[in-house]
Design a protein around this motif. Structure first.
Motif, PDB file in Angstrom:
ATOM      1  N   LYS A  28      23.083  28.457 -32.584  1.00 32.47           N
ATOM      2  CA  LYS A  28      24.384  29.138 -32.858  1.00 32.47           C
ATOM      3  C   LYS A  28      25.167  28.319 -32.031  1.00 32.47           C
ATOM      4  CE  LYS A  28      25.949  33.153 -32.570  1.00 32.47           C
ATOM      5  NZ  LYS A  28      26.080  35.352 -32.716  1.00 32.47           N
ATOM      6  N   ASN A  29      24.743  27.936 -30.996  1.00 34.52           N
ATOM      7  CA  ASN A  29      25.050  27.366 -29.281  1.00 34.52           C
ATOM      8  C   ASN A  29      25.283  25.841 -29.809  1.00 34.52           C
ATOM      9  OD1 ASN A  29      25.858  29.336 -28.058  1.00 34.52           O
ATOM     10  ND2 ASN A  29      23.444  29.391 -27.040  1.00 34.52           N
ATOM     11  N   VAL A  30      24.196  25.147 -30.778  1.00 39.34           N
ATOM     12  CA  VAL A  30      24.247  23.327 -31.255  1.00 39.34           C
ATOM     13  C   VAL A  30      25.225  23.631 -32.102  1.00 39.34           C
ATOM     14  CG1 VAL A  30      23.371  22.118 -32.680  1.00 39.34           C
ATOM     15  CG2 VAL A  30      21.978  23.525 -30.653  1.00 39.34           C
ATOM     16  N   ALA A  31      25.794  24.892 -33.338  1.00 43.63           N
ATOM     17  CA  ALA A  31      26.682  24.459 -33.752  1.00 43.63           C
ATOM     18  C   ALA A  31      27.798  24.777 -33.431  1.00 43.63           C
ATOM     19  CB  ALA A  31      26.430  25.987 -34.774  1.00 43.63           C
ATOM     20  N   LYS A  32      28.676  25.458 -32.440  1.00 46.74           N
ATOM     21  CA  LYS A  32      29.533  25.687 -31.970  1.00 46.74           C
ATOM     22  C   LYS A  32      29.800  24.412 -31.079  1.00 46.74           C
ATOM     23  CE  LYS A  32      29.088  30.688 -31.951  1.00 46.74           C
ATOM     24  NZ  LYS A  32      29.318  31.331 -30.828  1.00 46.74           N
ATOM     25  N   ASP A  33      28.515  23.564 -30.859  1.00 42.49           N
ATOM     26  CA  ASP A  33      29.260  22.247 -29.497  1.00 42.49           C
ATOM     27  C   ASP A  33      29.956  20.813 -30.220  1.00 42.49           C
ATOM     28  OD1 ASP A  33      28.366  20.372 -27.549  1.00 42.49           O
ATOM     29  OD2 ASP A  33      26.223  20.241 -27.384  1.00 42.49           O
ATOM     30  N   SER A  34      30.926  21.087 -30.200  1.00 46.18           N
ATOM     31  CA  SER A  34      32.238  20.054 -30.044  1.00 46.18           C
ATOM     32  C   SER A  34      31.540  18.684 -30.163  1.00 46.18           C
ATOM     33  CB  SER A  34      33.481  20.001 -29.740  1.00 46.18           C
ATOM     34  OG  SER A  34      33.466  20.223 -28.462  1.00 46.18           O
ATOM     35  N   ASN A  35      30.696  18.311 -28.786  1.00 43.11           N
ATOM     36  CA  ASN A  35      30.136  17.073 -28.425  1.00 43.11           C
ATOM     37  C   ASN A  35      29.006  16.632 -29.449  1.00 43.11           C
ATOM     38  OD1 ASN A  35      31.090  16.659 -26.135  1.00 43.11           O
ATOM     39  ND2 ASN A  35      30.295  17.850 -24.845  1.00 43.11           N
ATOM     40  N   GLY A  39      26.717  16.539 -38.794  1.00 45.22           N
ATOM     41  CA  GLY A  39      25.447  16.924 -39.156  1.00 45.22           C
ATOM     42  C   GLY A  39      24.617  17.541 -38.443  1.00 45.22           C
ATOM     43  N   THR A  40      24.014  17.182 -37.841  1.00 37.97           N
ATOM     44  CA  THR A  40      23.712  17.861 -36.485  1.00 37.97           C
ATOM     45  C   THR A  40      23.975  19.727 -36.165  1.00 37.97           C
ATOM     46  OG1 THR A  40      22.863  16.149 -35.113  1.00 37.97           O
ATOM     47  CG2 THR A  40      23.328  18.532 -33.807  1.00 37.97           C
ATOM     48  N   ARG A  41      24.769  19.591 -36.573  1.00 38.71           N
ATOM     49  CA  ARG A  41      25.755  21.051 -35.970  1.00 38.71           C
ATOM     50  C   ARG A  41      26.113  21.858 -37.295  1.00 38.71           C
ATOM     51  NH1 ARG A  41      32.444  20.412 -34.113  1.00 38.71           N
ATOM     52  NH2 ARG A  41      31.522  22.930 -34.317  1.00 38.71           N
ATOM     53  N   LEU A  42      25.835  20.764 -39.172  1.00 41.38           N
ATOM     54  CA  LEU A  42      25.715  21.806 -39.990  1.00 41.38           C
ATOM     55  C   LEU A  42      24.166  22.755 -39.806  1.00 41.38           C
ATOM     56  CD1 LEU A  42      27.809  19.669 -42.087  1.00 41.38           C
ATOM     57  CD2 LEU A  42      28.335  22.097 -41.538  1.00 41.38           C
ATOM     58  N   ASN A  43      23.353  21.375 -39.973  1.00 45.99           N
ATOM     59  CA  ASN A  43      21.848  22.307 -39.531  1.00 45.99           C
ATOM     60  C   ASN A  43      21.918  23.228 -38.869  1.00 45.99           C
ATOM     61  OD1 ASN A  43      20.927  20.022 -41.689  1.00 45.99           O
ATOM     62  ND2 ASN A  43      20.452  18.373 -39.911  1.00 45.99           N
ATOM     63  N   ALA A  44      22.038  23.209 -37.780  1.00 48.58           N
ATOM     64  CA  ALA A  44      21.748  23.751 -36.932  1.00 48.58           C
ATOM     65  C   ALA A  44      22.351  25.878 -37.372  1.00 48.58           C
ATOM     66  CB  ALA A  44      23.036  23.690 -35.736  1.00 48.58           C
TER      67      ALA A  44
END
Length: 71
Positions: A28-35, A39-44
Motif C-alpha cells: 500500500k505504501n509503494v502504491a501511494k508513493d508518488s516518486n 507500473g510499480t505503483r499499479l503492481n504494488a
C-alpha cells in the motif's frame, strides 16, 4: 492429540496472517508513493489486494483452528 494439532495450526495461520498484513501494508505504501513509477505503483496495488485476500483467509483459518482447539 487433535487439540495440539489445532493449536499448532492456529499459531501457523496466525503467523501467516501477520506476514500477509505486513506485506499488504508495504505494498500500500509503494502504491501511494508518488516518486515510484506508475507500473510499480499499479503492481504494488494489485499485490496489496492479493495480500488482503491472503490475510483474510489465514485469519479465518486461524479462527477455525482456535475454536477447534477449545473443544
Amino acid at each position: 492429540m487433535e487439540t495440539i494439532k489445532n493449536a499448532a495450526n492456529y499459531v501457523s495461520e496466525s503467523i501467516s496472517g501477520a506476514g500477509a498484513t505486513a506485506s499488504k501494508e508495504a505494498n500500500k505504501n509503494v502504491a501511494k508513493d508518488s516518486n515510484a513509477g506508475i507500473g510499480t505503483r499499479l503492481n504494488a496495488a494489485g499485490d496489496a489486494l492479493s495480500d488482503k485476500v491472503d490475510e483474510s483467509g489465514h485469519n479465518a483459518k486461524a479462527d477455525v483452528h482456535k475454536e477447534a482447539a477449545k473443544h
